[in-house]
Design a protein around this motif. Structure first.
Motif, short mmCIF file in Angstrom:
data_model
loop_
_atom_site.label_atom_id
_atom_site.label_comp_id
_atom_site.label_asym_id
_atom_site.label_seq_id
_atom_site.Cartn_x
_atom_site.Cartn_y
_atom_site.Cartn_z
N THR A 194 -9.49 -5.83 0.38
CA THR A 194 -8.76 -4.93 1.27
C THR A 194 -8.21 -3.72 0.54
OG1 THR A 194 -8.14 -6.80 2.69
CG2 THR A 194 -6.85 -4.77 2.91
N GLN A 195 -7.50 -3.94 -0.56
CA GLN A 195 -6.90 -2.84 -1.31
C GLN A 195 -7.98 -2.00 -2.01
OE1 GLN A 195 -3.94 -0.76 -1.36
NE2 GLN A 195 -3.08 -2.82 -1.32
N GLU A 245 -19.48 -0.24 4.90
CA GLU A 245 -18.91 1.07 4.62
C GLU A 245 -20.00 2.12 4.47
OE1 GLU A 245 -15.67 1.94 4.43
OE2 GLU A 245 -15.01 -0.11 4.90
N ARG A 287 -11.86 4.47 -0.10
CA ARG A 287 -11.89 5.42 1.02
C ARG A 287 -11.08 6.67 0.72
NH1 ARG A 287 -10.41 0.55 4.23
NH2 ARG A 287 -12.37 -0.49 4.81
N LEU A 288 -10.09 6.54 -0.15
CA LEU A 288 -9.28 7.69 -0.54
C LEU A 288 -9.94 8.52 -1.63
CD1 LEU A 288 -5.72 6.04 -0.58
CD2 LEU A 288 -6.67 7.60 1.13
N ARG A 323 -9.63 0.25 0.52
CA ARG A 323 -8.71 1.31 0.95
C ARG A 323 -8.65 2.44 -0.08
NH1 ARG A 323 -3.53 3.19 0.56
NH2 ARG A 323 -3.13 1.91 -1.28
N LEU A 324 -8.59 2.07 -1.35
CA LEU A 324 -8.52 3.10 -2.39
C LEU A 324 -9.85 3.84 -2.55
CD1 LEU A 324 -6.39 1.09 -4.96
CD2 LEU A 324 -5.68 3.13 -3.69
N ASP A 352 0.91 3.87 -3.11
CA ASP A 352 0.58 5.28 -2.89
C ASP A 352 1.71 6.18 -3.38
OD1 ASP A 352 -1.82 4.53 -1.82
OD2 ASP A 352 -1.27 4.90 0.26
N ALA A 374 0.83 -1.20 0.00
CA ALA A 374 0.00 0.00 0.00
C ALA A 374 0.87 1.26 0.00
CB ALA A 374 -0.93 0.00 1.21
N ARG A 375 1.92 1.26 0.80
CA ARG A 375 2.82 2.42 0.83
C ARG A 375 3.49 2.63 -0.52
NH1 ARG A 375 6.12 2.54 6.58
NH2 ARG A 375 4.39 2.02 7.96
#
Length: 234
Positions: free
Chosen positions: A31-32, A63, A38-39, A35-36, A7, A3-4
């Protein structure tokens, strides 16, 4: 770590605040993808396994509405992206932990690259075929170590016989499909032999800092359990 690294590549490639169109092929439990979303990105997840996509749907249901609206889930084979989507439909395409289960990965990777708009980012996470002897060697399994030299097949922790990819071969594949390698990282340089049920250490942030540093530093990244490759569509 992935993820880091992802990004970092997105931040270096796209304007800050741009809402990207993301395709996550073989998304697992999402999961990924979540996460994206949410961004702020618009995410489409493709998963063949019914159990995994059911887990992703349950996670998505928990969510907020705004995030749920940004995610589309498709049950299907990652090799059939051309059936579901038009070429050039996405800014970012992820394929993490999938190629090891595909006997002939080149057609799949070529299909993923076709989904990218010009300048789009292709993110692949694969088992490192140049370092298959590291895990058995560090575990003291000497017969397994000797067997691992010179092969790209192995038995994973689930007991499945799967395959690994060599950096040189994937670099050539990406160049041949007009999405040449832009950056690559090692993942799980120091922690690959940790037990699945191992407790999270108190100095987790220090551990992560060490893994992150090793994952971008030669020669350490070359012996990582996994490779994270990022290609850019020409």
């Amino acid at each position: 770590m992935v993820a880091r690294q992802l990004d970092e590549q997105i931040a270096g490639r796209f304007p800050v605040g741009q809402r990207l169109r993301v395709l996550d092929v073989g998304m697992g439990q999402g999961t990924q993808a979540l996460r994206l979303a949410r961004l702020g990105h618009q995410v489409t997840g493709v998963e063949q396994d019914a159990t995994m996509i059911a887990a992703a749907r349950r996670a998505l249901a928990g969510e907020p509405e705004g995030i749920r609206e940004r995610v589309r889930l498709v049950q299907g084979d990652g090799r059939d992206t051309g059936v579901h989507f038009l070429p050039g439909s996405f800014d970012v395409v992820l394929c993490h932990g999938v190629l090891m289960y595909v006997a002939e990965p080149d057609p799949l990777v070529a299909g993923l690259a076709r989904m990218l708009a010009p300048g789009g980012l292709l993110s692949l996470l694969v088992r490192n075929g140049d370092a298959l002897a590291m895990r058995p060697g560090l575990s003291g399994d000497w017969p397994g170590t000797l067997t691992a030299f010179g092969t790209t097949t192995y038995r994973n922790r689930l007991g499945l016989d799967v395959r690994a990819d060599r950096l040189s071969a994937l670099t050539a594949t990406l160049a041949g499909i007009a999405a040449p390698l832009h950056a690559w990282y090692g993942v799980r340089v120091f922690t690959d032999t940790a037990a699945d049920e191992a407790e999270i250490p108190d100095d987790l942030q220090t551990l992560l800092a060490a893994e992150e540093r090793a994952g971008r530093t030669d020669p350490y990244r070359s012996v990582a359990a996994l490779l994270h490759l990022c290609g850019v569509r020409g």
